[in-house]
Design a protein around this motif. Structure first.
Motif, PDB file in Angstrom:
ATOM      1  N   MET A  81      -0.404   0.121  10.359  1.00  0.00           N
ATOM      2  CA  MET A  81      -0.004   1.317  11.101  1.00  0.00           C
ATOM      3  C   MET A  81      -1.042   1.580  12.188  1.00  0.00           C
ATOM      4  N   PRO A  82      -0.622   1.965  13.383  1.00  0.00           N
ATOM      5  CA  PRO A  82      -1.599   2.230  14.452  1.00  0.00           C
ATOM      6  C   PRO A  82      -2.604   3.323  14.094  1.00  0.00           C
ATOM      7  N   SER A  83      -2.214   4.248  13.244  1.00  0.00           N
ATOM      8  CA  SER A  83      -3.100   5.363  12.885  1.00  0.00           C
ATOM      9  C   SER A  83      -4.089   5.020  11.780  1.00  0.00           C
ATOM     10  N   THR A  84      -3.982   3.839  11.196  1.00  0.00           N
ATOM     11  CA  THR A  84      -4.854   3.479  10.079  1.00  0.00           C
ATOM     12  C   THR A  84      -6.229   3.061  10.583  1.00  0.00           C
ATOM     13  N   THR A  85      -7.222   3.825  10.163  1.00  0.00           N
ATOM     14  CA  THR A  85      -8.621   3.518  10.460  1.00  0.00           C
ATOM     15  C   THR A  85      -9.405   3.667   9.162  1.00  0.00           C
ATOM     16  N   GLU A  86     -10.634   3.219   9.196  1.00  0.00           N
ATOM     17  CA  GLU A  86     -11.495   3.373   8.018  1.00  0.00           C
ATOM     18  C   GLU A  86     -11.622   4.848   7.656  1.00  0.00           C
ATOM     19  N   LEU A  87     -11.877   5.674   8.652  1.00  0.00           N
ATOM     20  CA  LEU A  87     -12.050   7.100   8.399  1.00  0.00           C
ATOM     21  C   LEU A  87     -10.765   7.732   7.863  1.00  0.00           C
ATOM     22  N   ALA A  88      -9.625   7.391   8.457  1.00  0.00           N
ATOM     23  CA  ALA A  88      -8.355   7.964   8.003  1.00  0.00           C
ATOM     24  C   ALA A  88      -8.077   7.615   6.543  1.00  0.00           C
ATOM     25  N   LEU A  89      -8.339   6.376   6.156  1.00  0.00           N
ATOM     26  CA  LEU A  89      -8.107   5.970   4.767  1.00  0.00           C
ATOM     27  C   LEU A  89      -9.069   6.683   3.812  1.00  0.00           C
TER      28      LEU A  89
END
Length: 123
Positions: A81-89
């Motif tokens: 997903m484009p919104s998936t980042t380390e911080l978001a997870l």
């Protein structure tokens, strides 16, 4: 220049230098967060956690099956997903969600699981 103005200018210079240093540290951190490859042990530890805790509801790899009674997204889809980042997870894994069991992870376990999910990202 009067003494109060000199004092104020000194504090402005100190404040500006501190702000510049903080911005530089943030940029360095962001560079390493996006460009560094996580250690293989962390990715493998994350996979083991996913197998133990997540696989009943999520497909945890491209070949994984999941329960037919759930609508939980598979980890490959989440990773891409484009919104998936380390911080978001990490934020997601620290938050309570009504459709998920309340699994409590240590910071290291959370990091391992995030590294595993991000390792599934297609180039």
């Amino acid at each position: 220049m009067s003494l109060p103005n000199l004092h104020r200018n000194t504090w402005l210079h100190i404040g500006a230098a501190l702000l510049l240093a903080l911005v530089a540290m943030l940029l360095i951190r962001l560079h390493y967060a996006n460009g560094a490859t996580p250690a293989a042990d962390s990715v493998q530890a994350g996979r083991r956690l996913a197998e133990a805790w997540c696989s009943p509801c999520h497909a945890i790899d491209a070949n994984g099956a999941r329960s037919q009674t759930t609508t939980a997204p598979d980890f490959v889809a989440v990773a891409n997903m484009p919104s998936t980042t380390e911080l978001a997870l990490k934020v997601f894994l620290q938050s309570s969600h009504p459709t998920m069991p309340n699994v409590i992870l240590t910071a290291e376990q959370r990091g391992d699981l995030v590294n595993y999910i991000l390792s599934l990202k297609r180039s």
